[in-house]
Motif scaffolding. Structure first.
Motif, PDB file in Angstrom:
ATOM      1  N   GLU A   1       0.833  -1.193   0.000  1.00  0.00           N
ATOM      2  CA  GLU A   1       0.000   0.000   0.000  1.00  0.00           C
ATOM      3  C   GLU A   1       0.874   1.252   0.000  1.00  0.00           C
ATOM      4  O   GLU A   1       1.920   1.294   0.634  1.00  0.00           O
TER       5      GLU A   1
ATOM      6  N   THR B   1       1.501   5.392   0.654  1.00  0.00           N
ATOM      7  CA  THR B   1       1.048   6.533   1.445  1.00  0.00           C
ATOM      8  C   THR B   1       0.427   7.542   0.481  1.00  0.00           C
ATOM      9  O   THR B   1       0.575   7.431  -0.746  1.00  0.00           O
ATOM     10  N   ARG B   2      -0.226   8.546   1.027  1.00  0.00           N
ATOM     11  CA  ARG B   2      -0.849   9.571   0.183  1.00  0.00           C
ATOM     12  C   ARG B   2       0.200  10.275  -0.684  1.00  0.00           C
ATOM     13  O   ARG B   2      -0.004  10.495  -1.872  1.00  0.00           O
TER      14      ARG B   2
ATOM     15  N   GLU C   1       1.457   7.919  -3.401  1.00  0.00           N
ATOM     16  CA  GLU C   1       0.448   7.756  -4.451  1.00  0.00           C
ATOM     17  C   GLU C   1       0.385   8.990  -5.350  1.00  0.00           C
ATOM     18  O   GLU C   1       0.241   8.871  -6.565  1.00  0.00           O
ATOM     19  N   GLN C   2       0.549  10.164  -4.773  1.00  0.00           N
ATOM     20  CA  GLN C   2       0.540  11.392  -5.573  1.00  0.00           C
ATOM     21  C   GLN C   2       1.703  11.384  -6.571  1.00  0.00           C
ATOM     22  O   GLN C   2       1.525  11.726  -7.745  1.00  0.00           O
TER      23      GLN C   2
ATOM     24  N   GLN D   1       0.955   8.837  -9.303  1.00  0.00           N
ATOM     25  CA  GLN D   1      -0.025   9.355 -10.268  1.00  0.00           C
ATOM     26  C   GLN D   1       0.693  10.198 -11.328  1.00  0.00           C
ATOM     27  O   GLN D   1       0.397  10.103 -12.522  1.00  0.00           O
TER      28      GLN D   1
END
Length: 123
Positions: free
Chosen positions: A5, A7-8, A11-12, A15
């Motif tokens: 998974e 982290t925010r 993931e940013q 992206q």
């Protein structure tokens, strides 16, 4: 390979890399919204992503051009499975019901979903 998974912040960055296909830290930084993180912060996050197996690189002297190793689709599958298992007991019906109750699906989307279901029935 096991997908982990993100982290925010990770993931940013992913992206951006999925969008760019490949790029240097500066390229990633250019795409990030304001307020932009520090160059070193982005560089550190990318190295963490590389250690997690999400990102690879090609060296150009002291510079590195980074590229995704895990596709957006692969991570999407992982995240969706985690969401389904963790919150909806692996039930698409429960997940769909949740989104309907929270009014996260409008009539147009509901119609499109119904068309997809009808196509599945035809197979």
């Amino acid at each position: 390979m096991e997908i982990k998974e993100l982290t925010r912040a990770e993931e940013q960055i992913m992206q951006v890399l999925w969008h760019l296909k490949k790029g240097f830290v500066k390229d990633v930084l250019d795409v990030l919204p304001e307020p932009k993180p520090a160059y070193n912060t982005v560089s550190t996050i990318i190295r963490i992503l590389e250690n997690k197996g999400f990102v690879g690189h090609k060296a150009f002297g002291k510079s590195h051009e980074y590229h995704p190793v895990i596709s957006k689709d692969q991570y999407q599958n992982f995240a969706t499975d985690k969401l389904m298992h963790g919150y909806f007991d692996n039930s698409v019906k429960r997940m769909f019901s949740y989104f309907v109750k929270k009014e996260k699906i409008d009539l147009k989307e509901a119609d499109e979903i119904m068309k997809l279901i009808e196509k599945l029935k035809e197979k």
